[in-house]
Enzyme design. Structure first.
Site, PDB file in Angstrom:
ATOM      1  N   LYS A 106       0.860  -1.195   0.000  1.00  0.00           N
ATOM      2  CA  LYS A 106       0.000   0.000   0.000  1.00  0.00           C
ATOM      3  C   LYS A 106       0.883   1.228   0.000  1.00  0.00           C
ATOM      4  O   LYS A 106       2.023   1.198   0.485  1.00  0.00           O
ATOM      5  CB  LYS A 106      -0.865   0.021   1.268  1.00  0.00           C
ATOM      6  CG  LYS A 106      -2.111   0.867   1.118  1.00  0.00           C
ATOM      7  CD  LYS A 106      -3.173   0.072   0.396  1.00  0.00           C
ATOM      8  CE  LYS A 106      -4.473   0.804   0.259  1.00  0.00           C
ATOM      9  NZ  LYS A 106      -5.536  -0.131  -0.167  1.00  0.00           N
ATOM     10  N   GLY A 218     -20.315   7.018   2.194  1.00  0.00           N
ATOM     11  CA  GLY A 218     -19.269   7.239   1.197  1.00  0.00           C
ATOM     12  C   GLY A 218     -19.862   7.338  -0.197  1.00  0.00           C
ATOM     13  O   GLY A 218     -20.787   6.604  -0.549  1.00  0.00           O
ATOM     14  N   GLY A 220     -17.591   7.889  -3.055  1.00  0.00           N
ATOM     15  CA  GLY A 220     -16.369   8.020  -3.862  1.00  0.00           C
ATOM     16  C   GLY A 220     -16.208   6.834  -4.791  1.00  0.00           C
ATOM     17  O   GLY A 220     -17.192   6.307  -5.316  1.00  0.00           O
ATOM     18  N   ASN A 221     -14.951   6.378  -4.958  1.00  0.00           N
ATOM     19  CA  ASN A 221     -14.635   5.266  -5.881  1.00  0.00           C
ATOM     20  C   ASN A 221     -15.524   4.044  -5.651  1.00  0.00           C
ATOM     21  O   ASN A 221     -15.878   3.343  -6.581  1.00  0.00           O
ATOM     22  CB  ASN A 221     -13.185   4.803  -5.676  1.00  0.00           C
ATOM     23  CG  ASN A 221     -12.184   5.772  -6.279  1.00  0.00           C
ATOM     24  OD1 ASN A 221     -12.559   6.667  -7.044  1.00  0.00           O
ATOM     25  ND2 ASN A 221     -10.922   5.634  -5.936  1.00  0.00           N
ATOM     26  N   ALA A 222     -15.852   3.761  -4.398  1.00  0.00           N
ATOM     27  CA  ALA A 222     -16.612   2.548  -4.095  1.00  0.00           C
ATOM     28  C   ALA A 222     -18.102   2.840  -3.875  1.00  0.00           C
ATOM     29  O   ALA A 222     -18.971   2.225  -4.489  1.00  0.00           O
ATOM     30  CB  ALA A 222     -16.010   1.873  -2.866  1.00  0.00           C
TER      31      ALA A 222
HETATM   32  N1  GLU Z   1      -7.228   0.134  -3.607  1.00  0.00           N
HETATM   33  C1  GLU Z   1      -7.981  -1.070  -3.867  1.00  0.00           C
HETATM   34  C2  GLU Z   1      -8.030  -1.948  -2.633  1.00  0.00           C
HETATM   35  O1  GLU Z   1      -7.835  -1.516  -1.524  1.00  0.00           O
HETATM   36  C3  GLU Z   1      -7.448  -1.791  -5.076  1.00  0.00           C
HETATM   37  C4  GLU Z   1      -6.046  -2.265  -4.963  1.00  0.00           C
HETATM   38  C5  GLU Z   1      -5.470  -2.763  -6.252  1.00  0.00           C
HETATM   39  O2  GLU Z   1      -6.186  -2.833  -7.231  1.00  0.00           O
HETATM   40  O3  GLU Z   1      -4.281  -3.071  -6.245  1.00  0.00           O
HETATM   41  O4  GLU Z   1      -8.361  -3.110  -2.732  1.00  0.00           O
END
Ligand code: GLU
Length: 423
Positions: A106, A218, A220-222
């Site tokens: 991460k 939320g 956002g992206n999700a």
């Molecule tokens: N950020 C997303 C997660 O926490 C995707 C991670 C990725 O695709 O590598 O799962």
């Protein structure tokens, strides 16, 4: 931050519990309690006033026994190393549970992307890649989007990386725009995967999704895609949505297009304009009379302070780390089906894996193929989690779905480490 809310302490505590239940080898446990590599970088960035500001960023590669590190990059004002470490641990369990050939990693940068303009964001994205460039690669560690990062940011990062190495390398980063080797279906894959999990959970609990009410934290992206897909796939009624500034509740249901407009035009869903709607806080969201709650924003949304109030039958953890261990226990004792983050939100990284495969092959799949393969993998993971829970039950051990997921995931990583001779 109080100790009980420190994400890395939480990640370690969860692992300790799982290790205890499964009787994990002590050395394997010691290796898995800490990241293999953690790096802090300081990035000088030219700002709009011509001055240079220094931003601090991190990249943590937690474990690579099963394959290259994999995990997103967050741009967040409260980013810190402990959170990134926790998130990298959860990525390790996520990739292992999905049984895709990646370890966990991460990244994060302390910044406030909402107050930065496009050029500043581009300069920061490129600067971050210059700083961690030697630590990533398609066979080393593969970043992706996360909180407040997106395909455009991935595109700048890819471009910077290719400038450094001097050749085309689309597999170094996922969540890219399709024009640069991104995968069809990646943009809403986290939410899509979550909805497949919800479908399986509803079957198991005999809950009719068409008649159920959903609250989402939320947008956002999700969370945003979760709303759209929940309505489309299951016909469920989304009655409440909040973002970091608050939100709205309407027992009759919210309108997706209007909510999107409020978010895009004013910056928050709380400015949604609809009849019979009341504004609510993030706290209010958790004690609403709904069937499903989807925390889709950040960590520590459900804690010991509000877990008692939850009325929903299912908690679908679309964010990373939204339920603390204490809250976890309370929800479990109360018979609420709390579906763990690294199962529920694994759709993002599963499609990232598809993207990486397509980049390496140079051969791209249709959106339909992507969703079908995603469904197969995530439904298989769901089955493995509940099969493991049932196996323990037959030995008179009551374990939560989270612990069952940990046991499946940790076992695979430990087996890979053993085969490599790490212990
Ligand atoms: N950020 C997303 C997660 O926490 C995707 C991670 C990725 O695709 O590598 O799962």
């Amino acid at each position: 931050m109080p100790e009980e809310l420190d994400p890395f302490r939480i990640a370690q505590e969860q692992l300790d519990q799982a290790a205890d239940i499964m009787g994990l080898d002590k050395t394997a446990h010691a290796i898995l309690r800490e990241p293999r590599r953690q790096v802090t970088v300081n990035i000088p960035v030219k700002m709009r006033d011509g001055k240079v500001k220094v931003f601090t960023g991190f990249r943590v590669m937690y474990n690579d026994a099963r394959g290259p590190g994999k995990g997103g990059i967050r741009f967040h004002p409260q980013e810190n190393l402990d959170t990134v470490k926790a998130l990298s641990a959860w990525m390790t369990w996520k990739c292992s549970l999905a049984n895709i050939p990646f370890g966990g990693a991460k990244g994060g940068v302390i910044c406030d992307p909402k107050s930065m303009n496009t050029t500043e964001l581009e300069n920061l994205s490129r600067g971050y890649i210059r700083a961690i460039g030697r630590l990533i690669g398609p066979r080393v560690d593969v970043p992706a989007p996360d909180v407040y990062t997106n395909p455009q940011i991935m595109a700048w990062m890819l471009d910077e990386y290719e400038e450094i190495v001097g050749h085309d390398e689309p597999g170094v980063i996922t969540g890219k725009p399709v024009e640069l080797g991104g995968s069809a279906g990646r943009y809403d894959s986290t939410a899509m995967g979550g909805m497949y999990v919800l479908r399986e959970a509803a079957k198991m609990r005999k809950l009719n999704l068409k008649k159920s009410r959903i609250a989402i934290q939320g947008f956002g992206n999700a969370g945003r895609f979760a709303f759209e897909i929940a309505q489309k796939l299951s016909g469920a009624n989304v009655v409440a949505v909040t973002d970091s500034e608050g939100g709205v509740y309407s027992p009759k249901g919210l309108d997706y297009a209007k909510l999107g407009k409020a978010k895009d035009n004013t910056g928050s869903v709380k400015n949604y304009d609809g009849k019979g709607t009341q504004t609510i806080t993030n706290e209010d969201l958790f004690d609403l009379d709904v069937d499903v709650i989807i925390p889709a924003a950040i960590e520590n949304a459900i804690t010991r302070k509000n877990a008692d109030k939850v009325k929903a039958k299912i908690v679908l953890e679309l964010a990373n780390g939204p339920v603390t261990p204490e809250a976890d226990k309370i929800l479990f004792e109360r018979g609420i089906l709390d579906l763990p983050d690294f199962l529920v939100n694994s759709g993002g990284v599963i499609v990232s894996y598809f993207e990486w495969v397509q980049d390496i092959d140079g051969y791209y799949w249709s959106e339909g193929d992507v969703y079908k393969k995603l469904d197969t993998i995530i439904t298989r993971s769901f089955g493995e989690v509940f099969k493991t829970q049932a196996q323990y039950k037959s030995r008179s051990k009551r374990i939560s779905p989270r612990m069952a997921a940990y046991i499946v995931a940790v076992n695979r990583v430990a087996t890979a480490m053993k085969a490599r001779g790490w212990y």
